[in-house]
Design an enzyme around this catalytic site. Structure first.
Site, PDB file in Angstrom:
ATOM      1  N   GLY A 229      36.037  32.201  45.495  1.00  0.00           N
ATOM      2  CA  GLY A 229      35.631  32.272  44.101  1.00  0.00           C
ATOM      3  C   GLY A 229      36.727  31.695  43.227  1.00  0.00           C
ATOM      4  CB  CYS A 230      37.743  32.542  39.800  1.00  0.00           C
ATOM      5  SG  CYS A 230      38.999  32.115  38.603  1.00  0.00           S
TER       6      CYS A 230
END
Length: 175
Positions: A12-13
Site C-alpha cells: 500500500g502507501c
C-alpha cells in the site's frame, strides 16, 4: 559496509511501510519508491494514474548479520492485509497492491515458505493473495515522500488511522 543486502516490499502507501522498519537494528536505509512497471523514472503522478504498471514500494538496505530476511518478511506481513489484492486499506488499485519482490532465490524461498506458514496458520479466513515476484528496477520517489512519517508526523498519523491501516493492524496483529 561490506555486508549489505536489499529487500523490496510493497504494502500500500509507501509512507506507511517505512516507519515499521526504520528503527530496527540492522536497518541501514529505507527508500520509498516505485517498482514492477514498464516506465523508467516514473513520477508519483504517473504511478498513481495506474498507467505505468508500477507499485509503491520500499527498498530496505540491511545488514543480514543483525536482522535476517525472514525477520523482515515477518514484519512485512504485520503491516498489511494479505487478503486484499486490490490495494491496501483506503488506497485502491494496482499501484497499492501487496507484493514481496525478491532479489535472489534465497529471498524467493523464504517469502514463499513464510506465505505458506501464514496460509496454514488459519489467522485469516480469506486466501492470502500477496504476490511474490522477482524484483525489477527500483526508482526512488520524489524527495518529499522520503521519511514522510518524520517530516509530516501529524498528517502521517491521521492518514494511518483514517485509512484503516492502524485499526486493521491492531485488530489482526496486535502491537
Amino acid at each position: 559496509m561490506a555486508n549489505e543486502q536489499r529487500a523490496i516490499f510493497a504494502g500500500g502507501c509507501f509512507w506507511c511501510m517505512v516507519h515499521p522498519f526504520d528503527t530496527l537494528p540492522g536497518i541501514i536505509s529505507i527508500t520509498s519508491g516505485y517498482t514492477g512497471g514498464h516506465v523508467e523514472n516514473p513520477t508519483y503522478r504517473q504511478v498513481t494514474s495506474g498507467e505505468t504498471g508500477h507499485t509503491e514500494a520500499v527498498e530496505i538496505i540491511y545488514d543480514p548479520d543483525k536482522i535476517t530476511y525472514k525477520e523482515l518478511v515477518d514484519i512485512y506481513w504485520r503491516q498489511t492485509d494479505p487478503t486484499d489484492a486490490g490495494g491496501q486499506f483506503a488506497d485502491r488499485g494496482d499501484s497499492y497492491r501487496p507484493v514481496i519482490f525478491f532479489v535472489n532465490e534465497h529471498q524467493k524461498q523464504v517469502a514463499e515458505e513464510s506465505k505458506k506458514e501464514l496460509e496454514n496458520s488459519g489467522k485469516f479466513s480469506e486466501p492470502i493473495v500477496t504476490q511474490i515476484e522477482e524484483a525489477k528496477p527500483f526508482y526512488p520517489a520524489e524527495e518529499y515522500h522520503q521519511d514522510y512519517y518524520k517530516k509530516n508526523a501529524a498528517h502521517y498519523k491521521r492518514y494511518s488511522i483514517g485509512s484503516g491501516r492502524a485499526g486493521f493492524i491492531s485488530e489482526n496483529w496486535g502491537n
